[in-house]
Structure formats: C-alpha cells, structure tokens
Design a protein around this motif. Structure first.
Motif, mmCIF file in Angstrom:
data_model
loop_
_atom_site.group_PDB
_atom_site.id
_atom_site.type_symbol
_atom_site.label_atom_id
_atom_site.label_comp_id
_atom_site.label_asym_id
_atom_site.label_seq_id
_atom_site.Cartn_x
_atom_site.Cartn_y
_atom_site.Cartn_z
ATOM 1 N N TYR A 257 -31.261 34.173 8.018
ATOM 2 C CA TYR A 257 -31.795 33.244 7.029
ATOM 3 C C TYR A 257 -30.808 33.085 5.864
ATOM 4 N N PHE A 258 -30.322 34.234 5.370
ATOM 5 C CA PHE A 258 -29.374 34.295 4.253
ATOM 6 C C PHE A 258 -28.126 33.463 4.567
ATOM 7 N N ALA A 259 -27.643 33.596 5.815
ATOM 8 C CA ALA A 259 -26.387 32.934 6.190
ATOM 9 C C ALA A 259 -26.538 31.430 6.368
ATOM 10 N N LYS A 260 -27.744 30.988 6.613
ATOM 11 C CA LYS A 260 -27.927 29.562 6.907
ATOM 12 C C LYS A 260 -28.479 28.789 5.726
ATOM 13 N N ASP A 261 -29.130 29.488 4.802
ATOM 14 C CA ASP A 261 -29.754 28.757 3.704
ATOM 15 C C ASP A 261 -29.223 29.214 2.341
ATOM 16 N N HIS A 262 -27.966 28.869 2.090
ATOM 17 C CA HIS A 262 -27.366 29.055 0.766
ATOM 18 C C HIS A 262 -27.511 30.459 0.203
ATOM 19 N N TYR A 263 -27.336 31.458 1.061
ATOM 20 C CA TYR A 263 -27.412 32.859 0.645
ATOM 21 C C TYR A 263 -28.770 33.196 0.027
ATOM 22 N N CYS A 264 -29.772 32.483 0.395
ATOM 23 C CA CYS A 264 -31.184 32.693 0.068
ATOM 24 C C CYS A 264 -31.430 33.174 -1.368
ATOM 25 N N SER A 265 -31.428 34.468 -1.611
ATOM 26 C CA SER A 265 -31.634 35.055 -2.948
ATOM 27 C C SER A 265 -33.057 34.941 -3.465
ATOM 28 N N ALA A 266 -34.004 34.497 -2.647
ATOM 29 C CA ALA A 266 -35.380 34.366 -3.131
ATOM 30 C C ALA A 266 -35.911 35.695 -3.675
ATOM 31 N N CYS A 267 -35.585 36.802 -2.969
ATOM 32 C CA CYS A 267 -36.118 38.101 -3.408
ATOM 33 C C CYS A 267 -35.582 38.488 -4.782
ATOM 34 N N LEU A 268 -34.358 38.067 -5.095
ATOM 35 C CA LEU A 268 -33.788 38.431 -6.393
ATOM 36 C C LEU A 268 -34.425 37.638 -7.521
ATOM 37 N N VAL A 269 -34.669 36.358 -7.287
ATOM 38 C CA VAL A 269 -35.168 35.543 -8.407
ATOM 39 C C VAL A 269 -36.660 35.726 -8.663
ATOM 40 N N VAL A 270 -37.430 36.114 -7.663
ATOM 41 C CA VAL A 270 -38.856 36.334 -7.936
ATOM 42 C C VAL A 270 -39.099 37.732 -8.500
ATOM 43 N N CYS A 271 -38.071 38.563 -8.496
ATOM 44 C CA CYS A 271 -38.243 39.942 -8.970
ATOM 45 C C CYS A 271 -38.706 39.931 -10.422
ATOM 46 N N VAL A 272 -39.750 40.667 -10.685
ATOM 47 C CA VAL A 272 -40.350 40.683 -12.017
ATOM 48 C C VAL A 272 -39.349 41.117 -13.088
ATOM 49 N N TYR A 273 -38.360 41.871 -12.718
ATOM 50 C CA TYR A 273 -37.410 42.343 -13.731
ATOM 51 C C TYR A 273 -36.509 41.233 -14.265
ATOM 52 N N ASN A 274 -36.517 40.080 -13.640
ATOM 53 C CA ASN A 274 -35.819 38.940 -14.235
ATOM 54 C C ASN A 274 -36.542 38.397 -15.443
ATOM 55 N N HIS A 275 -37.843 38.612 -15.503
ATOM 56 C CA HIS A 275 -38.645 37.928 -16.503
ATOM 57 C C HIS A 275 -38.733 38.699 -17.804
ATOM 58 N N LYS A 276 -38.293 39.903 -17.769
ATOM 59 C CA LYS A 276 -38.488 40.777 -18.913
ATOM 60 C C LYS A 276 -37.819 40.237 -20.176
ATOM 61 N N GLU A 277 -36.602 39.743 -20.048
ATOM 62 C CA GLU A 277 -35.890 39.289 -21.243
ATOM 63 C C GLU A 277 -35.381 37.868 -21.088
ATOM 64 N N TRP A 278 -35.740 37.219 -19.990
ATOM 65 C CA TRP A 278 -34.978 36.046 -19.612
ATOM 66 C C TRP A 278 -35.716 34.737 -19.763
ATOM 67 N N ALA A 279 -36.673 34.623 -20.686
ATOM 68 C CA ALA A 279 -37.248 33.304 -20.875
ATOM 69 C C ALA A 279 -36.121 32.365 -21.293
ATOM 70 N N ARG A 280 -35.121 32.939 -21.942
ATOM 71 C CA ARG A 280 -33.883 32.194 -22.186
ATOM 72 C C ARG A 280 -32.764 32.870 -21.408
#
Ligand code: SF4
Ligand code: SF4
Length: 316
Positions: A257-280
């Motif tokens: 999936y990763f190799a065919k769809d733009h290196y996927c990364s869905a799991c990284l961006v939905v990770c709650v730890y992105n939201h901690k400081e990153w509204a900006r």
C-alpha cells in the motif's frame, strides 16, 4: 569490529523492496529530482580526510555537548548519542565505530494535511535531502576534529538501524504504528546518523508515558487502510527499550500500500501526538487539527464500535 546480530534484519534495499511489491509506481518529478540530487550530489561527499591532529576535550560529556551544538547549528531539530550494539547493525554488515550520533529533522505538518498525497511524498524526500546535508556536514566537522566517522544517510542502505539507536539516544518511544513518537515533535520526523570512534557520553532512553498511551489509543489502527497495525502487543516481536513487548506492524500488508499510494503515512498523521502542539505548524502556518485522509480504498472497519475520532482521555 561490531557485527550485526543473527536476529537483525537484512539491510534495506529500495530496489528489491519495490520489486517485491510489483515495481515502483510512484512517479513524482520532485521526488525523482530529490533522489537524483541525493545520488549525484550527496553520495560522493560521504567520505573525507581525517585531520591527523586530534582535538581533545575535558571529558566525554564535554565532547558530546560540542557535537550536539554542532549538529543543531547545522540544522538538526533533535540529536542524541547511543552506544552501538550488534542488534543495531543490519545482518551481514559490520562497523568499527562504537558511537552513533543520531539526528532528526521535522517534516512539516502543513504538507500532511491530505494523505496519501504527492505533497506528503515530496516532503518526505525533501527532509531526506536536507537531513542528508546535516549528516554529511556533521561528518566533515568530526573529521576536522581528528576523528574517523561514517555517514549513515536517512534514505536507506545504511549499516545501522536508525530507530533502535534513536530510542536509546532518548528521541522518544515506539508507537503502535512502529514509528518513534517524540514528546514534542510527534511522529512526523526523519532520522539519520553519523557513526564515529570519537569518545562520547551516551544518552539514555526516555519514558514519557507514550508507549503506555498507545495501549488505549488505537487511532492509527483504525485508520490504516491496509489493516497492518495490530490490536495487541506481540511477545514474538521482541521488547522495546522500556521492556514492553512490541507492536508488530504487518509489513507484508503495509508495504504494497505504502509503495503504491504516495508513501501512505496515514498512521503518522492521525497519531494523537501530532495534535498536542500543532494546531499551528512549527513555522506558524495555520493548519487543520485533523488531516483529510484521501485513501484510495476505504479502511476496513476495524473495531467498528469505536468512533472514528475517539481518543482516550488522559491528563498530560
Ligand atoms: S503507512 Fe499506511 S499502510 Fe502502512 S501501516 Fe501506516 S497507515 Fe498502514
Ligand atoms: S495513533 Fe494512538 S495508538 Fe497509534 S501510535 Fe499514535 S498514540 Fe499510539
């Protein structure tokens, strides 16, 4: 000389990896250009002369402070030092240097507002290139100080495994999605290393409660379009640096999936730890709190009774 252990994985080979999933189908001109620049402009600068006059430091701790200051000045967002063990070396490879200086650089959240997407794929390659510049320049500075060292480029085919080294160097904790989560950078960063015989003081792993949080949060599992992220930890997957059984991501499901769809990364961006400081964004750009997932195939309904935007409540 330190040899890779019998349980280490074999060295990562992009070409073989793409062949195993039916060939390389991602064709993005900016990605190809970064790959060309890395190959033609960075690979030839991996080696260099070592100054015969060694600079000495009061002690190993002083030497480590100096190296970390240098790495940050050269563009690293995070840097840590780990002692290399056989399990940190790919099977069949060997190194003579006992220390790894692990460097990390953030990827920009604003480029991951829609995934999988060309923009997020380009951002991965952009950071491979800029972090490549950091490790090459850091190696040059270490050689000027009179110590031998080797560049372990973030893009792959290195002798060492960056992830276990970064965990030992205090970068963060291993998430359910198999990537390191840094307490403030979250999971959206890339890793590279310089390995050296320069005597240094090592850092220690951290316990910020992140791995424990993963035991109740399942956001990455819910959104993974390939159903590759597990529900439970697996004793057969080995231990993380805190002694927990690891979560074993099913690479046989993820990679195609990763190799065919733009290196996927869905799991990284939905990770709650992105939201901690990153509204900006780190650079002040206004971004959405949650990315827009544009998956070619809808995720299978894993845990259908769990609401999509549910995260466990916990004081931090
Ligand atoms: S990269 Fe995509 S397919 Fe692979 S584990 Fe993450 S969400 Fe799943
Ligand atoms: S999304 Fe949740 S379970 Fe997955 S790695 Fe991030 S915190 Fe852990």
């Amino acid at each position: 000389m330190i040899h890779g252990s019998s349980t280490s994985p074999i060295a990562f080979q992009w070409d073989t990896w793409y062949e195993s999933v039916g060939g390389r189908t991602i064709q993005i001109k900016e990605v190809d250009e970064y790959l060309r620049q890395i190959r033609e402009f960075q690979y030839p600068r991996f080696k260099g002369e070592v100054n015969p006059e060694k600079t000495t430091f009061a002690n190993n701790q002083e030497a480590s402070y100096h190296i970390k200051d240098l790495a940050r000045a050269l563009g690293a967002d995070e840097v840590g030092i780990a002692l290399i063990e056989p399990s940190d070396i790919y099977k069949g490879r060997h190194v003579t240097e006992p220390f790894a200086i692990v460097v990390g650089q953030k990827m920009l959240w604003r480029e991951f507002q829609q995934v999988p997407n060309e923009r997020s794929a380009i951002e991965c390659l952009r950071v491979y290139f800029t972090l490549g510049e950091v490790v090459i320049a850091l190696a040059q500075e270490i050689r000027k100080l009179g110590y031998a060292c080797t560049v372990e480029h973030p893009i792959g085919d290195s002798d060492v495994l960056h992830v276990p080294l970064a965990l030992k160097a205090g970068f963060g904790e291993l998430g359910r999605h198999g990537s390191i989560i840094h307490p403030t950078m979250g999971p959206l960063f890339r890793l590279g290393s310089v390995i050296t015989d320069m005597p240094l003081a090592s850092d220690s792993p951290i316990d910020a409660g992140i791995a424990q949080f993963c035991d109740t949060c399942k956001a990455c599992r819910i959104y993974c379009p390939a159903d590759a992220i597990p529900d439970e930890r697996s004793p057969e997957a080995g231990k993380d640096h805190l002694g927990n059984d690891r979560y074993m991501v099913d690479t046989g499901r993820c990679f195609p999936y990763f190799a065919k769809d733009h290196y996927c990364s869905a799991c990284l961006v939905v990770c709650v730890y992105n939201h901690k400081e990153w509204a900006r964004d780190f650079e002040g750009f206004k971004t959405s709190l949650f990315p827009d997932l544009q998956l070619k195939e809808s995720p299978k309904p894993v845990d259908p009774e769990t609401e999509k935007h549910w995260y466990p409540q916990r004081k931090r």
